[in-house]
Design an enzyme around this catalytic site. Structure first.
Site, PDB file in Angstrom:
ATOM      1  N   GLN A  22      29.687 -30.490  -5.719  1.00 15.07           N
ATOM      2  CA  GLN A  22      28.383 -31.135  -5.516  1.00 15.07           C
ATOM      3  C   GLN A  22      27.648 -31.204  -6.861  1.00 15.07           C
ATOM      4  O   GLN A  22      26.612 -31.841  -6.977  1.00 15.07           O
ATOM      5  CB  GLN A  22      27.531 -30.327  -4.544  1.00 15.07           C
ATOM      6  N   ASP A  38      27.156 -31.353 -13.377  1.00 17.86           N
ATOM      7  CA  ASP A  38      27.130 -30.828 -14.747  1.00 17.86           C
ATOM      8  C   ASP A  38      28.459 -30.986 -15.490  1.00 17.86           C
ATOM      9  O   ASP A  38      28.536 -30.643 -16.674  1.00 17.86           O
ATOM     10  CB  ASP A  38      26.693 -29.345 -14.733  1.00 17.86           C
ATOM     11  N   HIS A  74      28.374 -35.990  -6.110  1.00 20.32           N
ATOM     12  CA  HIS A  74      27.005 -36.416  -6.417  1.00 20.32           C
ATOM     13  C   HIS A  74      26.874 -37.027  -7.796  1.00 20.32           C
ATOM     14  O   HIS A  74      25.768 -37.125  -8.324  1.00 20.32           O
ATOM     15  CB  HIS A  74      26.041 -35.227  -6.276  1.00 20.32           C
ATOM     16  N   GLY A 129      29.524 -20.844  -4.244  1.00 19.91           N
ATOM     17  CA  GLY A 129      28.199 -21.087  -4.816  1.00 19.91           C
ATOM     18  C   GLY A 129      27.436 -22.238  -4.234  1.00 19.91           C
ATOM     19  O   GLY A 129      26.820 -23.018  -4.958  1.00 19.91           O
ATOM     20  N   SER A 183      24.611 -23.349  -0.972  1.00 21.06           N
ATOM     21  CA  SER A 183      23.781 -22.910   0.163  1.00 21.06           C
ATOM     22  C   SER A 183      24.201 -23.645   1.437  1.00 21.06           C
ATOM     23  O   SER A 183      23.793 -23.292   2.538  1.00 21.06           O
ATOM     24  CB  SER A 183      22.305 -23.207  -0.142  1.00 21.06           C
ATOM     25  N   ASN A 185      29.684 -16.041  -2.425  1.00 19.74           N
ATOM     26  CA  ASN A 185      28.256 -16.278  -2.606  1.00 19.74           C
ATOM     27  C   ASN A 185      27.543 -14.943  -2.450  1.00 19.74           C
ATOM     28  O   ASN A 185      27.744 -14.275  -1.434  1.00 19.74           O
ATOM     29  CB  ASN A 185      27.758 -17.265  -1.538  1.00 19.74           C
ATOM     30  N   ALA A 187      30.322 -15.691  -8.412  1.00 14.60           N
ATOM     31  CA  ALA A 187      31.502 -16.537  -8.674  1.00 14.60           C
ATOM     32  C   ALA A 187      32.408 -15.909  -9.739  1.00 14.60           C
ATOM     33  O   ALA A 187      33.638 -15.879  -9.578  1.00 14.60           O
ATOM     34  CB  ALA A 187      31.039 -17.916  -9.120  1.00 14.60           C
TER      35      ALA A 187
HETATM   36  C1  BV8 Z   1      22.237 -39.111   2.392  1.00 12.79           C
HETATM   37  C2  BV8 Z   1      22.294 -34.886  -7.468  1.00 12.79           C
HETATM   38  C3  BV8 Z   1      21.928 -40.770   3.887  1.00 12.79           C
HETATM   39  C4  BV8 Z   1      20.867 -34.902  -7.863  1.00 12.79           C
HETATM   40  C5  BV8 Z   1      22.140 -33.955  -5.264  1.00 12.79           C
HETATM   41  C6  BV8 Z   1      15.126 -36.462   4.467  1.00 12.79           C
HETATM   42  C7  BV8 Z   1      15.037 -37.585   3.643  1.00 12.79           C
HETATM   43  C8  BV8 Z   1      16.162 -38.108   2.992  1.00 12.79           C
HETATM   44  C9  BV8 Z   1      17.387 -37.497   3.178  1.00 12.79           C
HETATM   45  C10 BV8 Z   1      17.449 -36.370   3.983  1.00 12.79           C
HETATM   46  C11 BV8 Z   1      16.349 -35.850   4.634  1.00 12.79           C
HETATM   47  N1  BV8 Z   1      16.753 -34.758   5.351  1.00 12.79           N
HETATM   48  C12 BV8 Z   1      18.072 -34.570   5.156  1.00 12.79           C
HETATM   49  C13 BV8 Z   1      18.508 -35.544   4.355  1.00 12.79           C
HETATM   50  C14 BV8 Z   1      19.849 -35.723   3.890  1.00 12.79           C
HETATM   51  C15 BV8 Z   1      19.885 -35.180   2.462  1.00 12.79           C
HETATM   52  C16 BV8 Z   1      19.936 -33.689   2.535  1.00 12.79           C
HETATM   53  O1  BV8 Z   1      20.961 -33.128   2.900  1.00 12.79           O
HETATM   54  N2  BV8 Z   1      18.795 -33.029   2.192  1.00 12.79           N
HETATM   55  C17 BV8 Z   1      18.748 -31.592   2.234  1.00 12.79           C
HETATM   56  C18 BV8 Z   1      17.808 -31.080   1.129  1.00 12.79           C
HETATM   57  C19 BV8 Z   1      18.284 -31.166   3.620  1.00 12.79           C
HETATM   58  N3  BV8 Z   1      21.076 -35.719   1.877  1.00 12.79           N
HETATM   59  C20 BV8 Z   1      21.001 -36.858   1.182  1.00 12.79           C
HETATM   60  O2  BV8 Z   1      19.989 -37.452   0.935  1.00 12.79           O
HETATM   61  C21 BV8 Z   1      22.353 -37.400   0.763  1.00 12.79           C
HETATM   62  N4  BV8 Z   1      22.432 -38.770   1.138  1.00 12.79           N
HETATM   63  O3  BV8 Z   1      22.063 -38.359   3.311  1.00 12.79           O
HETATM   64  O4  BV8 Z   1      22.218 -40.425   2.551  1.00 12.79           O
HETATM   65  C22 BV8 Z   1      21.952 -42.182   4.054  1.00 12.79           C
HETATM   66  C23 BV8 Z   1      22.360 -42.641   5.258  1.00 12.79           C
HETATM   67  C24 BV8 Z   1      22.393 -43.966   5.442  1.00 12.79           C
HETATM   68  C25 BV8 Z   1      22.014 -44.821   4.427  1.00 12.79           C
HETATM   69  C26 BV8 Z   1      21.582 -44.332   3.206  1.00 12.79           C
HETATM   70  C27 BV8 Z   1      21.556 -43.005   2.997  1.00 12.79           C
HETATM   71  C28 BV8 Z   1      22.501 -37.330  -0.741  1.00 12.79           C
HETATM   72  C29 BV8 Z   1      22.418 -35.905  -1.170  1.00 12.79           C
HETATM   73  C30 BV8 Z   1      22.732 -35.831  -2.658  1.00 12.79           C
HETATM   74  C31 BV8 Z   1      21.518 -35.360  -3.398  1.00 12.79           C
HETATM   75  N5  BV8 Z   1      21.864 -35.125  -4.788  1.00 12.79           N
HETATM   76  N6  BV8 Z   1      22.484 -33.795  -6.530  1.00 12.79           N
HETATM   77  C32 BV8 Z   1      20.638 -34.053  -9.077  1.00 12.79           C
HETATM   78  O5  BV8 Z   1      21.419 -33.097  -9.326  1.00 12.79           O
HETATM   79  O6  BV8 Z   1      19.662 -34.339  -9.774  1.00 12.79           O
HETATM   80  S1  BV8 Z   1      22.152 -32.638  -4.245  1.00 12.79           S
HETATM   81  C33 BV8 Z   1      21.861 -31.187  -5.058  1.00 12.79           C
HETATM   82  O7  BV8 Z   1      21.946 -30.178  -4.042  1.00 12.79           O
HETATM   83  C34 BV8 Z   1      22.893 -30.763  -6.074  1.00 12.79           C
HETATM   84  O8  BV8 Z   1      23.983 -31.631  -6.222  1.00 12.79           O
HETATM   85  C35 BV8 Z   1      23.359 -29.428  -5.513  1.00 12.79           C
HETATM   86  O9  BV8 Z   1      24.648 -29.110  -5.865  1.00 12.79           O
HETATM   87  C36 BV8 Z   1      23.278 -29.758  -4.089  1.00 12.79           C
HETATM   88  C37 BV8 Z   1      23.514 -28.752  -3.050  1.00 12.79           C
HETATM   89  O10 BV8 Z   1      22.850 -27.591  -3.385  1.00 12.79           O
HETATM   90  P1  BV8 Z   1      23.768 -26.336  -3.783  1.00 12.79           P
HETATM   91  O11 BV8 Z   1      24.798 -26.780  -4.726  1.00 12.79           O
HETATM   92  O12 BV8 Z   1      24.239 -25.667  -2.551  1.00 12.79           O
HETATM   93  O13 BV8 Z   1      22.733 -25.492  -4.587  1.00 12.79           O
HETATM   94  P2  BV8 Z   1      21.651 -24.486  -4.016  1.00 12.79           P
HETATM   95  O14 BV8 Z   1      20.716 -24.171  -5.131  1.00 12.79           O
HETATM   96  O15 BV8 Z   1      21.114 -25.010  -2.717  1.00 12.79           O
HETATM   97  O16 BV8 Z   1      22.502 -23.181  -3.634  1.00 12.79           O
HETATM   98  C38 BV8 Z   1      23.103 -22.444  -4.679  1.00 12.79           C
HETATM   99  C39 BV8 Z   1      23.874 -21.331  -3.997  1.00 12.79           C
HETATM  100  O17 BV8 Z   1      24.544 -20.597  -5.011  1.00 12.79           O
HETATM  101  C40 BV8 Z   1      22.993 -20.352  -3.239  1.00 12.79           C
HETATM  102  O18 BV8 Z   1      23.523 -20.148  -1.953  1.00 12.79           O
HETATM  103  C41 BV8 Z   1      23.059 -19.066  -4.070  1.00 12.79           C
HETATM  104  O19 BV8 Z   1      23.064 -17.919  -3.249  1.00 12.79           O
HETATM  105  C42 BV8 Z   1      24.407 -19.227  -4.729  1.00 12.79           C
HETATM  106  N7  BV8 Z   1      24.529 -18.518  -6.002  1.00 12.79           N
HETATM  107  C43 BV8 Z   1      23.562 -18.207  -6.889  1.00 12.79           C
HETATM  108  N8  BV8 Z   1      24.113 -17.544  -7.937  1.00 12.79           N
HETATM  109  C44 BV8 Z   1      25.460 -17.469  -7.703  1.00 12.79           C
HETATM  110  C45 BV8 Z   1      25.727 -18.096  -6.476  1.00 12.79           C
HETATM  111  N9  BV8 Z   1      26.966 -18.185  -5.963  1.00 12.79           N
HETATM  112  C46 BV8 Z   1      27.965 -17.639  -6.680  1.00 12.79           C
HETATM  113  N10 BV8 Z   1      27.792 -17.017  -7.869  1.00 12.79           N
HETATM  114  C47 BV8 Z   1      26.559 -16.919  -8.402  1.00 12.79           C
HETATM  115  N11 BV8 Z   1      26.380 -16.287  -9.565  1.00 12.79           N
END
Ligand code: BV8
Ligand code: ZN
Length: 257
Positions: free
Chosen positions: A98, A101, A116, A201, A203, A224, A242
């Site tokens: 996802q 980088d 993404h 890594g 959520s 995680n 990780a």
């Molecule tokens: C889509 C690029 C539909 C950007 C990213 C309301 C309005 C609009 C859309 C939505 C909505 N509600 C829901 C949605 C759908 C939405 C969505 O899922 N939203 C979420 C927030 C609820 N999804 C979308 O919009 C997707 N498109 O649905 O289109 C559609 C349908 C029809 C027609 C048209 C469209 C597109 C989603 C893509 C968004 N872009 N990235 C940028 O980077 O600038 S997403 C972004 O979140 C990143 O890519 C990131 O990777 C991704 C997911 O997050 P995680 O990677 O899981 O990161 P997070 O911080 O959450 O978690 C990190 C984890 O690591 C934690 O658990 C932590 O404990 C752990 N950790 C920490 N340290 C360590 C570790 N693990 C291991 N070792 C460590 N040391």
């Protein structure tokens, strides 16, 4: 026996042939890249959901470009960590990430599906695609710098433009945008064919990306330090970072080859 040892024993017994590694921002956390939702997850006091949207870009392209150039600088200064390097040692594995980088590729992973997009690629907002390619990453070094907001005499005139005159944008999937068809196809087929998926890594909050893990009918092992939305669905959930847990699991996989 620790969960890492239990998972490693299961890998040795499984002798996996089709391994997928599914990663999120957490795999890059130990490279110093802030995650989206963890502590320090605020990107220069903006939330990804506020700026990583087509609406934000339409409203203030200079601010969005400034944010992405700031992130490009962060990532350029970072190095792949021991988890990226261990994953890269898994020849034949498909990495479905996802993350934008490009640290998996820099670590040497050959087959990376970027769900993404890629922070270092631009594309034309009018859809120009010479030869089906997106524009390559622009010159390295300082990259594109926008002046501070109040000094933006003509922000649109100072933003990167395509040769057709339209604005360029980061080649990244923003919230509300569809994932690239080819990435969805490759991720779907890899997950469906996998007998082992390492989920590292993430959520598990962002869809449709998080939904790919459920396509795997085999063994799923999460790494995680915190519980995630995917933990309960994984065969093993290892509460570790990780860089602590990935190398021993990769070693167990390589032993079975
Ligand atoms: C889509 C690029 C539909 C950007 C990213 C309301 C309005 C609009 C859309 C939505 C909505 N509600 C829901 C949605 C759908 C939405 C969505 O899922 N939203 C979420 C927030 C609820 N999804 C979308 O919009 C997707 N498109 O649905 O289109 C559609 C349908 C029809 C027609 C048209 C469209 C597109 C989603 C893509 C968004 N872009 N990235 C940028 O980077 O600038 S997403 C972004 O979140 C990143 O890519 C990131 O990777 C991704 C997911 O997050 P995680 O990677 O899981 O990161 P997070 O911080 O959450 O978690 C990190 C984890 O690591 C934690 O658990 C932590 O404990 C752990 N950790 C920490 N340290 C360590 C570790 N693990 C291991 N070792 C460590 N040391
Ligand atoms: Zn163009």
């Amino acid at each position: 026996m620790s969960t890492i040892e239990k998972a490693a024993a299961a890998i040795r017994a499984l002798r996996p042939r089709n391994v997928v590694v599914f990663t999120g921002a957490g795999v890059s956390a130990e490279s110093g890249i802030p995650t989206f939702r963890g502590e320090g997850g605020l990107w220069r006091n903006f939330r990804a959901e506020e700026l990583a949207t087509p609406e934000a870009f339409a409203r203030d392209p200079a601010l969005v470009w400034e944010w992405y150039e700031w992130r490009r600088g962060l990532v350029r200064a970072a190095e792949p960590n021991a988890a990226h390097r261990a994953i890269a040692a898994l020849s034949g594995a498909v990495v479905v990430t996802q993350n934008v980088d490009a640290l998996h590729a820099r670590a040497g992973s050959a087959d990376v599906v970027e769900l993404h997009g890629n922070l270092f690629r631009d594309r034309c907002t009018r859809g120009c695609r010479r030869g089906g390619q997106v524009f390559p990453a622009r010159r390295s070094g300082a990259g594109f710098q926008t002046p501070a907001a109040q000094e933006r005499p003509d922000p649109l005139g100072r933003l990167p433009r395509c040769e057709c005159g339209a604005l360029l944008r980061p080649d990244i999937v923003w919230f509300g945008e569809m994932l690239p068809d080819d990435a969805v196809e490759r991720a779907t087929s890899a997950m469906r064919g996998a007998d082992l998926v390492l989920v590292i890594g993430t959520s598990g909050i962002v869809y449709p990306a998080a939904g790919f893990v459920a396509l795997c009918g085999g063994t799923t092992i999460e790494i995680n330090p915190q519980a995630s939305a995917l933990s309960s669905r994984c065969t093993y959930a290892i509460a570790a970072t990780a860089t602590a847990a990935t190398p021993p699991l990769v070693e167990a996989i390589l032993e079975t080859r």
